[in-house]
Scaffold this motif. Structure first.
Motif, short mmCIF file in Angstrom:
data_model
loop_
_atom_site.label_atom_id
_atom_site.label_comp_id
_atom_site.label_asym_id
_atom_site.label_seq_id
_atom_site.Cartn_x
_atom_site.Cartn_y
_atom_site.Cartn_z
N GLY A 5 -74.83 10.94 32.29
CA GLY A 5 -74.67 12.24 31.71
C GLY A 5 -73.36 12.69 31.35
N GLY A 6 -73.17 14.11 31.10
CA GLY A 6 -71.78 14.71 30.59
C GLY A 6 -72.00 15.31 29.14
N TYR A 7 -73.21 15.80 28.88
CA TYR A 7 -73.47 16.30 27.76
C TYR A 7 -72.87 15.68 26.44
N TRP A 8 -73.08 14.25 26.47
CA TRP A 8 -72.76 13.20 25.41
C TRP A 8 -70.98 13.44 25.13
N MET A 9 -70.22 14.34 26.07
CA MET A 9 -68.88 14.73 25.82
C MET A 9 -67.99 14.24 26.77
N ALA A 10 -68.55 13.80 27.75
CA ALA A 10 -67.54 13.47 29.00
C ALA A 10 -68.01 12.40 29.98
N LEU A 11 -67.04 12.02 30.70
CA LEU A 11 -67.32 10.92 31.97
C LEU A 11 -67.59 9.76 31.25
N ASN A 12 -67.71 8.55 32.06
CA ASN A 12 -67.80 7.31 31.75
C ASN A 12 -68.68 6.70 33.15
N LYS A 13 -68.73 5.52 33.08
CA LYS A 13 -69.40 4.65 33.86
C LYS A 13 -68.87 4.52 35.44
N SER A 14 -67.60 4.82 35.52
CA SER A 14 -67.11 4.54 36.61
C SER A 14 -67.54 5.50 37.57
N TYR A 15 -68.10 6.64 37.44
CA TYR A 15 -68.36 7.68 38.47
C TYR A 15 -69.73 7.51 38.85
N TRP A 16 -70.59 6.36 38.55
CA TRP A 16 -71.97 6.25 39.00
C TRP A 16 -72.11 4.96 39.60
N SER A 17 -71.07 4.07 39.97
CA SER A 17 -71.57 2.87 40.54
C SER A 17 -72.42 2.88 41.85
N HIS A 18 -71.96 3.84 42.70
CA HIS A 18 -72.63 3.93 44.02
C HIS A 18 -74.21 4.04 43.80
N LEU A 19 -74.66 4.47 42.84
CA LEU A 19 -76.01 4.60 42.49
C LEU A 19 -76.77 3.40 42.36
N ALA A 20 -76.22 2.28 41.83
CA ALA A 20 -76.58 1.01 41.92
C ALA A 20 -77.13 0.55 43.22
N ALA A 21 -76.73 0.96 44.34
CA ALA A 21 -76.88 0.54 45.60
C ALA A 21 -78.49 0.47 45.86
N GLY A 22 -79.32 1.48 45.35
CA GLY A 22 -80.61 1.36 45.77
C GLY A 22 -81.54 0.23 45.05
N ALA A 57 -77.12 -2.44 35.61
CA ALA A 57 -76.20 -2.40 34.45
C ALA A 57 -76.08 -0.81 34.20
N ILE A 58 -74.68 -0.50 34.21
CA ILE A 58 -74.26 0.66 34.05
C ILE A 58 -73.12 0.91 32.85
N PRO A 59 -73.62 1.40 31.49
CA PRO A 59 -72.82 1.58 30.67
C PRO A 59 -71.84 2.61 30.38
N SER A 60 -70.96 2.65 29.74
CA SER A 60 -70.11 3.71 29.03
C SER A 60 -70.48 3.44 27.41
N TYR A 61 -70.06 4.74 26.79
CA TYR A 61 -70.56 4.75 25.45
C TYR A 61 -69.39 5.79 24.82
N ASP A 62 -69.41 5.80 23.43
CA ASP A 62 -68.17 6.73 22.83
C ASP A 62 -68.98 8.11 22.84
N LEU A 63 -67.93 9.02 22.73
CA LEU A 63 -68.35 10.52 23.28
C LEU A 63 -68.10 11.22 21.91
#
Length: 274
Positions: free
Chosen positions: A74-91, A100-106
């Protein structure tokens, strides 16, 4: 029943200032994510399109993957990138799934419709590398993006649509019309017409795909309403849905459950054996 009207739409959708310790995020996710990446079996920065943000990280289990699990941030389509969420892949990885955890243009560089198309391209690209069923999850604006993937006008290629099994929207935004009353509307390029065109709640779901909406019990009332709304509407359109309200969770820590392979979130979405 007590009737009320929302008078401050910006406050109704404001999370950080309304959560004790909310200013600690997203910094609080950086360390756990970096630690997970350092020890994971991963392929980082896989390109799925033009532009340096059009890439995803792929985390692999020890054996052959059971299928593909995607998390869209998330990030209101305006902020952040894939690097903040890698730990969620553990489960999911512990359950035998590739993640797969993608980034996208904002926004405002692109529109929400363009971001939706990018996520469709990212999922299609990752699905070309991993066989088996596809399960999607997303948080906040990411919840909007993954539910858009299971609408009849999905940008997913036909072969991937048929593999789509379950979509998990965590604290998702599914009806964008209220956002046209917020300060963010300019950056998001939202007016009533574009909000309607990009609202999953106003579309028909694909047949045969399960939906789970999941929200923290301590979230803003609008996020609680948005989650219940989509499950309610799509039940009436023949979709198998459920809406889960997680007690004692707020907008930022509700996603922690994804990292727990034995927790109720993954058991709900992947099943007892998945």
């Amino acid at each position: 029943m007590v009737a009320f009207a929302v008078t401050d739409w910006d406050d109704a959708y404001e999370n950080g200032r309304n959560i004790p310790g909310g200013s600690d995020y997203p910094t609080a996710w950086e360390g756990p994510s970096a630690s997970f990446r350092a020890n994971a079996n991963s392929h980082l920065d896989i390109s799925y399109g033009e532009g340096e943000r059009c890439c995803y990280d792929l985390f692999l289990p020890a054996g052959a993957p059971r299928g593909l699990f995607v998390f869209v941030h998330g990030g209101y389509w305006m902020a952040l990138n894939k690097s903040y969420w890698s730990h969620l892949a553990a489960g999911p990885v512990a359950r035998g799934w590739a993640v797969a955890i993608p980034s996208y243009d904002l926004c405002p560089d692109v529109t929400i419709a363009e971001i939706t198309a990018q996520i469709g391209a990212a999922i299609t690209h990752a699905a070309g590398k991993i066989s088996g069923p596809v399960v999607l999850s997303g948080h906040s604006a990411g919840g909007h993006l993954v539910t858009a993937m299971m609408c009849e006008d999905t940008p997913l290629e036909q072969s991937v649509r048929h593999r789509l099994a379950h979509v998990l929207s965590i604290s998702g935004l599914h009806d964008l019309r209220p956002l046209t009353f917020m300060w963010r509307k300019e950056a998001l390029k939202l007016d009533m017409d574009t909000a309607i065109a990009n609202s999953p709640a106003l579309k028909r779901p694909l047949n045969g795909v399960r939906l789970t909406t999941w929200v923290g019990g301590g979230e803003r009332q609008e996020f609680l309403r948005q989650s219940e709304l989509l499950s309610n509407i799509w039940t009436g359109l023949g979709c198998l849905t459920q809406n889960v309200v997680a007690p004692n969770r707020h907008h930022f820590n509700v996603i922690d459950a994804l990292a727990d392979p034995d927790g109720p979130m993954l058991h709900t979405v992947l099943g007892e054996e998945g």
